[in-house]
Design a protein around this motif. Structure first.
Motif, PDB file in Angstrom:
ATOM      1  N   SER A 213       0.847  -1.195   0.000  1.00 37.26           N
ATOM      2  CA  SER A 213       0.000   0.000   0.000  1.00 37.26           C
ATOM      3  C   SER A 213       0.884   1.248   0.000  1.00 37.26           C
ATOM      4  CB  SER A 213      -0.919   0.014   1.216  1.00 37.26           C
ATOM      5  OG  SER A 213      -0.154   0.062   2.420  1.00 37.26           O
ATOM      6  N   HIS A 214       0.261   2.376  -0.315  1.00 35.28           N
ATOM      7  CA  HIS A 214       0.936   3.663  -0.215  1.00 35.28           C
ATOM      8  C   HIS A 214       0.148   4.506   0.782  1.00 35.28           C
ATOM      9  CE1 HIS A 214       2.589   7.596  -1.320  1.00 35.28           C
ATOM     10  NE2 HIS A 214       3.622   6.916  -1.792  1.00 35.28           N
ATOM     11  N   ASP A 215       0.799   5.000   1.833  1.00 34.27           N
ATOM     12  CA  ASP A 215       0.086   5.683   2.912  1.00 34.27           C
ATOM     13  C   ASP A 215      -0.022   7.191   2.701  1.00 34.27           C
ATOM     14  OD1 ASP A 215       2.599   6.667   3.463  1.00 34.27           O
ATOM     15  OD2 ASP A 215       2.818   5.656   5.398  1.00 34.27           O
ATOM     16  N   TRP A 219       5.733   4.016   0.425  1.00 39.39           N
ATOM     17  CA  TRP A 219       5.219   2.674   0.171  1.00 39.39           C
ATOM     18  C   TRP A 219       5.432   1.807   1.407  1.00 39.39           C
ATOM     19  CZ3 TRP A 219       2.258   1.253  -3.787  1.00 39.39           C
ATOM     20  CH2 TRP A 219       2.239   2.085  -4.908  1.00 39.39           C
ATOM     21  N   VAL A 220       4.470   0.968   1.691  1.00 35.89           N
ATOM     22  CA  VAL A 220       4.539   0.045   2.821  1.00 35.89           C
ATOM     23  C   VAL A 220       4.385  -1.371   2.283  1.00 35.89           C
ATOM     24  CG1 VAL A 220       3.585  -0.598   5.061  1.00 35.89           C
ATOM     25  CG2 VAL A 220       3.504   1.801   4.304  1.00 35.89           C
ATOM     26  N   LEU A 221       5.427  -2.180   2.429  1.00 34.03           N
ATOM     27  CA  LEU A 221       5.432  -3.555   1.951  1.00 34.03           C
ATOM     28  C   LEU A 221       5.480  -4.480   3.154  1.00 34.03           C
ATOM     29  CD1 LEU A 221       7.248  -1.620  -0.043  1.00 34.03           C
ATOM     30  CD2 LEU A 221       7.752  -3.773  -1.192  1.00 34.03           C
ATOM     31  N   ARG A 222       4.530  -5.388   3.223  1.00 32.53           N
ATOM     32  CA  ARG A 222       4.477  -6.303   4.357  1.00 32.53           C
ATOM     33  C   ARG A 222       4.771  -7.724   3.899  1.00 32.53           C
ATOM     34  NH1 ARG A 222       0.607  -2.420   5.454  1.00 32.53           N
ATOM     35  NH2 ARG A 222       0.855  -1.423   7.509  1.00 32.53           N
ATOM     36  N   THR A 227       8.025  -5.547   7.914  1.00 32.91           N
ATOM     37  CA  THR A 227       7.468  -4.464   7.115  1.00 32.91           C
ATOM     38  C   THR A 227       8.611  -3.606   6.572  1.00 32.91           C
ATOM     39  OG1 THR A 227       5.451  -4.393   8.434  1.00 32.91           O
ATOM     40  CG2 THR A 227       5.947  -2.440   7.123  1.00 32.91           C
ATOM     41  N   LEU A 228       8.511  -3.247   5.308  1.00 32.31           N
ATOM     42  CA  LEU A 228       9.510  -2.404   4.670  1.00 32.31           C
ATOM     43  C   LEU A 228       8.827  -1.133   4.183  1.00 32.31           C
ATOM     44  CD1 LEU A 228      12.423  -2.028   3.563  1.00 32.31           C
ATOM     45  CD2 LEU A 228      11.614  -3.110   1.445  1.00 32.31           C
ATOM     46  N   ARG A 229       9.396   0.013   4.516  1.00 29.16           N
ATOM     47  CA  ARG A 229       8.896   1.295   4.052  1.00 29.16           C
ATOM     48  C   ARG A 229       9.912   1.908   3.095  1.00 29.16           C
ATOM     49  NH1 ARG A 229       4.589   3.136   7.077  1.00 29.16           N
ATOM     50  NH2 ARG A 229       4.107   1.793   8.878  1.00 29.16           N
ATOM     51  N   ALA A 230       9.395   2.508   2.008  1.00 29.62           N
ATOM     52  CA  ALA A 230      10.304   3.018   0.980  1.00 29.62           C
ATOM     53  C   ALA A 230       9.715   4.236   0.299  1.00 29.62           C
ATOM     54  CB  ALA A 230      10.579   1.932  -0.057  1.00 29.62           C
ATOM     55  N   PRO A 361       2.296   6.470  -6.938  1.00 28.92           N
ATOM     56  CA  PRO A 361       3.281   7.535  -6.773  1.00 28.92           C
ATOM     57  C   PRO A 361       4.680   6.973  -6.554  1.00 28.92           C
ATOM     58  CG  PRO A 361       1.713   7.494  -4.932  1.00 28.92           C
ATOM     59  CD  PRO A 361       1.278   6.468  -5.888  1.00 28.92           C
ATOM     60  N   ASN A 362       5.650   7.540  -7.281  1.00 25.27           N
ATOM     61  CA  ASN A 362       7.036   7.074  -7.162  1.00 25.27           C
ATOM     62  C   ASN A 362       7.155   5.562  -7.352  1.00 25.27           C
ATOM     63  OD1 ASN A 362       7.877   9.672  -6.722  1.00 25.27           O
ATOM     64  ND2 ASN A 362       8.455   9.390  -4.582  1.00 25.27           N
ATOM     65  N   ALA A 363       6.442   5.048  -8.325  1.00 34.43           N
ATOM     66  CA  ALA A 363       6.505   3.610  -8.629  1.00 34.43           C
ATOM     67  C   ALA A 363       6.584   3.435 -10.136  1.00 34.43           C
ATOM     68  CB  ALA A 363       5.298   2.873  -8.079  1.00 34.43           C
ATOM     69  N   VAL A 364       7.524   2.610 -10.598  1.00 34.48           N
ATOM     70  CA  VAL A 364       7.687   2.348 -12.032  1.00 34.48           C
ATOM     71  C   VAL A 364       7.951   0.865 -12.231  1.00 34.48           C
ATOM     72  CG1 VAL A 364       8.429   4.604 -12.877  1.00 34.48           C
ATOM     73  CG2 VAL A 364      10.104   3.106 -11.784  1.00 34.48           C
TER      74      VAL A 364
END
Length: 431
Positions: A213-215, A219-222, A227-230, A361-364
């Motif tokens: 998800s994007h908060d 980005w929040v990857l579980r 959990t990884l935030r980027a 957003p900010n994803a390619v």
């Protein structure tokens, strides 16, 4: 691999060991998160890390587990689309840009292998596109003329010269592309992973992303254990993307492809087959491919699956066909069978070209290599890194941004390739 004898076959047997990867646990943060450790994800990670950017790769299994570690190992230039047709599909600007970008891609792969010292059996001696009948000869003749008009080092070979280069066969001719070559694909993926780790990237295996998800800020990857935030996200799972961006699968027809490999051949037999060590594939829609590996094994492949609901019957049909076809092309191999076999999936787009998507957003993401993953995946990963680094704007990328468009009759077409190839191989060796 992981208890599946049909997943990676020869490549798992002959590749250097996979790099040791730490588990992904707890709450972590990075500048760039990449999902998937195939050619695209690993190339992006390598180039980002070499530029000093903090990057973390989450891989559901291990580097090269998906299509990157299962394919034939042909490092080809361009895509299936005829060069003259690309401007009509993408427009003059992007058409010319993509032709140059992918035409030079094999050189980038071999230069990267040399720079990084990756032990992946790299052989930069060209590939042969083999013409079956008059129709196939017309196709490769047109392709030769269109590439040569753009200065590409390609040659049209006669039937006799083709037979001499193969050491057998009865093809109408072939197109020799000096830009191309072969590698051991799983070894290349593992080598890219080692290089990315050495450059400072973090790569975690057994770290399937279960929620994304994007908060509004990042980005929040579980995963199951953390959990990884980027700030940035690069999804790089392509046809193995069901858990991440399942909509990407809707625009691809899934084509199963298998490979089988002989034991190492005696020296005299090995020397009689593809003495120049080019990689080969032919012109029919249900195509065949073959090449030699470093130990003198012949690797033979075609469209079809070796697993699923009718695994035993399909495997038997493809195995019997492959023996007939191999012995027809190379009668000196009568009595030689196959020692290993494996299969994977190819994602085919409607126009046989890759796609550039912006899934948030900010994803390619670039996906849909249509069976040409090695060279395009490598240079597209680098292109994604350059965009994230601010070196290339989105308008300077090799492809235009497009929305996901579901493929027409996707299920029926995928079923045809899976079932139809088995039926075809049951009754014919196509040569």
């Amino acid at each position: 691999m992981r208890g599946d004898s049909c997943s990676h076959g020869l490549w798992e047997r002959s590749a250097p060991a996979a790099p040791a990867l730490p588990p992904f646990e707890g709450d972590q943060r990075t500048r760039v998160a990449i999902i998937g450790a195939g050619y695209t994800g690993l190339s992006a990670a390598l180039h980002l890390a070499e530029a000093g950017r903090a990057v973390t790769v989450l891989e559901a299994a291990e580097p090269g587990f998906g299509a990157s570690g299962r394919n034939v190992g042909l490092v080809n230039a361009g895509m299936w689309v005829m060069p003259d047709d690309l401007p009509g599909v993408l427009g003059a600007d992007y058409g010319s840009r993509l032709l140059d970008f992918l035409g030079n891609a094999p050189a980038e792969v071999f230069a990267l292998v040399e720079r990084l010292g990756i032990p992946c059996e790299a052989v930069h001696r060209g590939t042969l596109h083999l013409a079956v009948g008059d129709k196939g000869l017309r196709e490769i003749t047109d392709r030769m003329q269109q590439w040569r008009a753009r200065g590409a080092p390609v040659e049209l070979l006669s039937a006799g010269e083709t037979r001499r280069r193969l050491g057998g066969g009865d093809y109408a001719g072939s197109l020799l592309d000096h830009r191309a070559g072969t590698i051991q694909p799983l070894a290349y993926a593992r080598g890219l992973a080692r290089a990315a780790l050495a450059a400072g990237a973090r790569i975690h295996g057994d770290a399937a992303v279960t929620d994304l998800s994007h908060d509004g800020t990042e980005w929040v990857l579980r995963t199951a254990r953390g959990t990884l935030r980027a700030e940035w996200l690069i999804p790089a799972t392509d046809a193995y993307t069901a858990q991440v961006f399942p909509q990407i699968l809707t625009e691809q027809v899934i084509l199963p492809y298998f490979n089988m490999a002989t034991p190492p051949l005696p020296a005299d037999l090995a020397a009689s087959i593809l003495p120049g060590r080019e990689g080969c594939w032919d012109t029919p829609e249900v195509l065949s491919s073959f090449r030699m590996d470093q130990a003198g094994r012949l690797v033979w492949g075609s469209v079809g699956r070796l697993g699923g609901a009718f695994a035993a019957a399909e495997r038997a049909a493809h195995h019997a066909w492959a023996l007939r076809a191999m012995h027809r092309v190379f009668p000196q191999l009568k009595g030689v069978g196959f020692e290993t076999f494996w299969w994977g999936r190819i994602g085919m787009t409607a126009d046989a070209l890759p796609r550039l998507h912006r899934p948030g957003p900010n994803a390619v993401a670039i996906c849909g290599y249509n069976g040409r993953g090695i060279a395009p995946g490598t240079v597209c990963g680098r292109a994604l890194a350059r965009h994230v680094l601010g070196e290339w704007s989105i308008g300077e990328m090799p492809l235009p941004v497009t929305p996901v468009e579901p493929a027409a009759l996707r299920g029926l077409k995928s079923a045809w390739y899976a079932v139809g190839s088995g039926l075809l191989h049951t009754v014919s060796d196509r040569l």
